[in-house]
Design an enzyme around this catalytic site. Structure first.
Site, PDB file in Angstrom:
ATOM      1  N   ALA A  29      20.692  56.194  26.637  1.00  0.00           N
ATOM      2  CA  ALA A  29      22.185  56.557  26.464  1.00  0.00           C
ATOM      3  C   ALA A  29      22.266  56.234  25.140  1.00  0.00           C
ATOM      4  O   ALA A  29      21.336  56.447  23.986  1.00  0.00           O
ATOM      5  CB  ALA A  29      22.575  55.173  26.431  1.00  0.00           C
ATOM      6  N   THR A  30      23.742  56.885  24.545  1.00  0.00           N
ATOM      7  CA  THR A  30      23.896  57.371  23.176  1.00  0.00           C
ATOM      8  C   THR A  30      25.192  56.626  22.940  1.00  0.00           C
ATOM      9  O   THR A  30      26.171  56.166  23.450  1.00  0.00           O
ATOM     10  CB  THR A  30      23.473  58.656  22.641  1.00  0.00           C
ATOM     11  OG1 THR A  30      24.907  59.240  23.721  1.00  0.00           O
ATOM     12  CG2 THR A  30      22.698  59.733  22.813  1.00  0.00           C
ATOM     13  N   ILE A  31      25.395  56.207  21.221  1.00  0.00           N
ATOM     14  CA  ILE A  31      26.913  56.002  21.155  1.00  0.00           C
ATOM     15  C   ILE A  31      27.248  57.414  20.306  1.00  0.00           C
ATOM     16  O   ILE A  31      26.659  58.068  19.502  1.00  0.00           O
ATOM     17  CB  ILE A  31      26.804  54.917  19.857  1.00  0.00           C
ATOM     18  CG1 ILE A  31      28.306  54.269  19.733  1.00  0.00           C
ATOM     19  CG2 ILE A  31      25.665  55.322  18.569  1.00  0.00           C
ATOM     20  CD1 ILE A  31      28.398  53.091  18.521  1.00  0.00           C
ATOM     21  N   SER A  32      28.715  57.591  20.978  1.00  0.00           N
ATOM     22  CA  SER A  32      29.102  59.088  20.478  1.00  0.00           C
ATOM     23  C   SER A  32      29.326  58.461  18.807  1.00  0.00           C
ATOM     24  O   SER A  32      29.645  58.531  18.912  1.00  0.00           O
ATOM     25  CB  SER A  32      30.356  59.535  21.279  1.00  0.00           C
ATOM     26  OG  SER A  32      30.301  59.613  22.696  1.00  0.00           O
ATOM     27  N   HIS A  37      35.121  59.686  19.498  1.00  0.00           N
ATOM     28  CA  HIS A  37      35.691  58.379  19.735  1.00  0.00           C
ATOM     29  C   HIS A  37      37.424  58.574  19.003  1.00  0.00           C
ATOM     30  O   HIS A  37      38.169  58.702  19.862  1.00  0.00           O
ATOM     31  CB  HIS A  37      35.727  57.161  18.938  1.00  0.00           C
ATOM     32  CG  HIS A  37      33.964  56.724  19.773  1.00  0.00           C
ATOM     33  ND1 HIS A  37      32.980  56.006  19.029  1.00  0.00           N
ATOM     34  CD2 HIS A  37      33.506  56.392  20.617  1.00  0.00           C
ATOM     35  CE1 HIS A  37      31.927  55.921  19.877  1.00  0.00           C
ATOM     36  NE2 HIS A  37      32.178  56.560  20.988  1.00  0.00           N
ATOM     37  N   ASP A  83      28.311  50.815  33.081  1.00  0.00           N
ATOM     38  CA  ASP A  83      27.124  50.957  32.542  1.00  0.00           C
ATOM     39  C   ASP A  83      26.568  50.942  33.534  1.00  0.00           C
ATOM     40  O   ASP A  83      26.252  49.541  34.092  1.00  0.00           O
ATOM     41  CB  ASP A  83      27.147  51.129  31.262  1.00  0.00           C
ATOM     42  CG  ASP A  83      26.018  51.817  30.674  1.00  0.00           C
ATOM     43  OD1 ASP A  83      27.032  53.084  29.480  1.00  0.00           O
ATOM     44  OD2 ASP A  83      25.199  52.138  30.779  1.00  0.00           O
TER      45      ASP A  83
END
Length: 193
Positions: A29-32, A37, A83
């Site tokens: 997974a990634t943080i955008s 955002h 999630d």
């Protein structure tokens, strides 16, 4: 609202925390990137910043954008982050508790394990749905969970083809319109096995 949520609390790699790019948070997974955002918050703001608004954040990952929605939602509103990866849900709760604990403590935000393809029917309908991972096709169950007047922002496309950020609006009469907001690259929306 982003000024109230320190991205460093939600980032595993502090050297990348404040850069305008996505980066890994583990488990594929990634943080955008922050600009994505911002785009999501701007496109959903008028649906979220209403008293009593219900918001679903699919693929909530680190919990960062879920917390941002928590500060944007109107009085009595509720934000549900889901999630598919239990370890990410546990980590997101820890992240929120660092400096945004009141969001969980006062019930504005909840974070749970859930299949993004199926949404969160027990808490629907939603005034706003944000999906933080690319679905190969538009999930009808998410469209069904939009309230009349609701809006969803979702990346659509496979990992081998072009992906497009889509805005999906449900009118008061239940009719649905879709608008392309441009090309994007996201990790895939994983199905719960």
């Amino acid at each position: 609202v982003m000024a109230k949520v320190d991205r460093g609390d939600y980032s595993e790699d502090q050297t990348q925390a404040y850069n305008d790019n996505p980066h890994s948070i583990g488990w594929g997974a990634t943080i955008s990137a922050p600009h994505m955002h911002v785009a999501a918050l701007e496109k959903l703001e008028d649906r979220v910043a209403r008293d009593g608004a219900r918001v679903l954040d699919v693929g909530s990952g680190s919990g960062y954008l879920t917390a941002c929605f928590g500060y944007l939602v109107g009085k009595g509103g509720k934000v549900y982050g889901i999630d598919v990866i239990p370890q990410l849900v546990d980590r997101s709760k820890h992240n929120v508790m660092r400096h945004n604990a009141e969001l969980l403590q006062n019930g504005t935000v909840s974070l749970a394990v859930g299949d993004g393809w199926k949404g969160d029917p027990q808490h629907s309908p939603f005034d706003a749905i944000h999906v933080g991972a690319a679905a190969e096709s538009l999930p009808q169950l998410l469209v069904d969970q939009l309230a009349p007047g609701g809006r969803m922002i979702i990346p659509v496309g496979s990992q081998t083809q072009a992906q497009v950020l889509m805005q999906v609006d449900k009118a008061a009469d239940g009719s649905v319109t879709q608008e392309s907001l441009g090309g994007v690259i996201y990790v895939p929306l994983v199905r719960k096995s």
